[in-house]
Design a protein around this motif. Structure first.
Motif, short mmCIF file in Angstrom:
data_model
loop_
_atom_site.label_atom_id
_atom_site.label_comp_id
_atom_site.label_asym_id
_atom_site.label_seq_id
_atom_site.Cartn_x
_atom_site.Cartn_y
_atom_site.Cartn_z
N UNK A 1 35.01 34.54 37.97
CA UNK A 1 34.43 33.17 37.59
C UNK A 1 35.31 32.65 36.51
N UNK A 2 35.87 33.16 35.91
CA UNK A 2 36.71 32.25 34.86
C UNK A 2 38.29 32.90 34.86
N UNK A 3 38.63 33.85 36.02
CA UNK A 3 40.00 34.27 35.90
C UNK A 3 40.50 34.60 37.39
N UNK A 4 41.83 34.93 37.66
CA UNK A 4 42.29 35.45 38.89
C UNK A 4 42.90 36.74 38.56
N UNK A 5 42.34 37.88 39.78
CA UNK A 5 42.87 38.95 39.32
C UNK A 5 44.14 39.46 40.26
#
Length: 619
Positions: free
Chosen positions: A546-550
């Motif tokens: 939701x708030x970041x990229x893995x």
């Protein structure tokens, strides 16, 4: 478990069959004995009947002879008739005598005679009854009469007389009838009645005279003196034996710390000098008492053999010692061929195992290569074949072992088999699992593995358990059956060729370009010791949160057993690299309000003129 149950069922079935066979054999033997006893009784009755007929015919012959002698010479017709009847009776008596002899010969192997024992010597044996007296009654009556005569100090051999009766020959002492000898007695002895009577007379006279000589006061005094001499000699031998062993014990004590320095096995002192002296003294004492017991045991038969009343005890005492020794020596002598066979078989199988061990060593060293057969299979395969060869050797040797045909030996073997079947069910499952794991080649000694929840290096593989040393130096023993029931992760098996991939997932905000993130992650991996530069580390983007990229950083290493250290260094480099670039790591994900709040980057990585942003207020 099914195999154990099947083995138990088979064992019980064999026992039941064996029991039924024994019961059937016992019933057949009992029936056979009953039939034999009936046949034997019938033959004895037939013999008695022939004897009774012989007596009746003898009486009838005597009556005919008297009638013939009383007839006048003119009465030739009557005399001729009586003479023909007498001849016929004599012919019948001759035939009957031949039948009696055949009957006695057929009964000789089965009929048990009753010995006439006087002064512990068997004089002769009674086989047949006489009148209302059975054979045992006759023997007992003769013994009583001989004991009565033996107390007569005026007895002489000439006082025994032989007299002819109507059907027997009697042996008398004065007015006392000792025994009557019938024709049937002569048949059993295979002699004439007169010869047998003379033989019995000589035997009885000799036995009574010997008894009186051996029980006279002169003889008893001499025997008492000889017995006293035996006792004195035995006591002297024991006395000198005691002194000899006391001297030996003194010599043992004097050799302490000289010849006797204790017993040491490599670095372990099994016996000190004091203990060695103590043990040697105990052994000397035991040997001394063994000699004392032997001397006493040998003296007792000599003492008992001196006196006529105790000669039987002398023979029995000697037999108690000589019979077992003789039996042991005879058994050893008879067992020598089987022993030689066992030795030859053991030598043959020993060289077979040595040959198999040589093949195993050649495969382990790589000299001998078999396609599809790995070197680490050599030792377990050798152990399996070795067990099978030894089991086959035991099967071959078993019939030659002493007592192998004994029912007790067989019963103990069955009992041990049942115990092994019940007690080894769990162990057998572990053994089978251990063999399967060996040929699966899931891991070997030194591999870094993960079995269930346990991670560590393999330090031991056996048929029962697998042992793992964790990174915290904890040793975990895992039963092989449990290893088979869990999945196994091997970190080492591909490390040497392809390398083990070390990986870590981090999350970075959407505001940071992904190429920049890739560059920083690869730089951090290359800066980590023990991560290979070739092949080069690579990055995988695994998820949009939701708030970041893995992002997942992956790097190759050849050091599978040092993963904890590599991961620790990698985490340090990731923090340093991203902090130097001024990029926040959002792992784990967190929520923050940027207005009025400072960044999470450590202060030493921030510009000197950095000022936290102020709050934005819309009017």
């Amino acid at each position: 478990m099914r195999i154990s149950t099947l083995l138990l069922a088979v064992t019980f079935s064999l026992l039941i069959c064996q029991s039924k066979a024994q019961d059937t054999a016992g019933k057949k033997q009992q029936t056979t004995d009953t039939i034999n006893n009936k046949v034997l009784g019938a033959q004895l009755n037939r013999l008695q009947q022939l004897q009774a007929e012989h007596v009746a015919d003898s009486l009838k012959k005597e009556a005919l002879e008297i009638q013939i002698s009383m007839l006048k010479s003119s009465d030739n017709t009557r005399k001729s008739a009586l003479q023909r009847e007498l001849v016929e009776l004599r012919s019948q008596d001759s035939v009957r005598a031949a039948k009696q002899k055949r009957q006695v010969d057929s009964l000789r192997r089965f009929v048990k005679g009753y010995p006439v024992i006087f002064f512990k010597d068997t004089l002769f044996t009674i086989y047949n009854r006489q009148g209302s007296f059975s054979a045992s009654d006759r023997a007992a009556a003769i013994i009583d009469r001989l004991e009565t005569i033996s107390h007569d100090h005026l007895f002489a051999a000439d006082s025994l007389k032989i007299t002819e009766a109507e059907q027997t020959i009697d042996l008398q002492y004065g007015k006392m009838l000792i025994m009557s000898i019938a024709e049937i007695d002569a048949l059993w002895a295979e002699k004439k009645r007169s010869v047998l009577a003379m033989q019995y007379k000589d035997v009885i006279a000799k036995a009574i005279i010997n008894y009186q000589n051996e029980t006279s006061w002169d003889t008893l005094l001499k025997e008492a003196g000889l017995a006293l001499l035996v006792i004195v000699v035995a006591l002297l031998i024991i006395y000198f034996l005691q002194r000899i062993f006391n001297w030996i014990q003194q010599k043992i004590a004097a050799q302490k710390d000289h010849l006797i320095k204790g017993l040491r096995i490599k670095n372990y002192e099994l016996l000190t000098a004091d203990r060695s002296v103590y043990v040697l003294n105990i052994v000397a004492t035991l040997v001394k008492w063994v000699f004392v017991i032997i001397i006493i045991y040998l003296a007792l038969p000599i003492l008992f053999g001196i006196f006529p009343w105790t000669k039987d005890y002398s023979v029995k005492l000697l037999s108690y010692f000589t019979t077992p020794v003789k039996g042991i020596l005879v058994a050893i002598w008879n067992y020598i061929p089987n022993l030689i066979t066992i030795i030859v078989l053991v030598l043959v199988f020993r060289y077979i195992i040595r040959f198999l061990r040589f093949i195993k060593d050649e495969i382990e060293r790589g000299v001998l290569r078999i396609p599809g057969f790995y070197t680490d299979w050599a030792n377990p395969t050798f152990q399996i074949i070795r067990i099978l060869v030894l089991a086959f050797m035991l099967i071959v040797i078993f019939p030659y072992m002493p007592g192998s045909e004994s029912p007790i030996f067989k019963g103990v073997s069955v009992f041990v088999g049942v115990l092994f079947t019940f007690g080894s069910a769990g162990a057998l499952s572990n053994v089978v699992a251990g063999l399967v794991l060996t040929y699966m080649r899931a891991f070997k000694i030194g591999d870094r593995v993960k079995i269930g929840d346990a991670t560590g290096d393999i330090i031991e593989k056996s048929l029962l358990v697998t042992r793992i040393r964790t990174i915290k130096n904890e040793v975990i023993s895992i039963p092989n059956s449990m290893v088979m029931n869990n999945h196994t992760v091997n970190f080492t098996v591909e490390t040497a060729d392809k390398g083990l991939i070390i990986y870590k997932t981090v999350t970075v905000g959407y505001d940071v370009p992904w190429r920049k993130v890739h560059e920083l992650l690869i730089a951090a991996a290359k800066a980590t010791p023990m991560i290979e530069h070739e092949p080069e580390p690579f990055v995988l983007q695994t998820n949009f949160d939701d708030f970041s990229v893995a992002y997942q950083i992956n790097g190759y290493t050849k050091h599978a057993s040092k993963q904890a250290l590599i991961y620790s260094e990698l985490y340090k480099n990731l923090q340093d690299t991203f902090n130097e670039a001024g990029i926040e790591l959002l792992s784990p994900t967190y929520h923050a309000v940027r207005d009025g709040n400072a960044t999470t980057t450590p202060p030493e990585y921030l510009p000197k003129d950095y000022v936290p942003p102020g709050f934005k207020i819309n009017r």
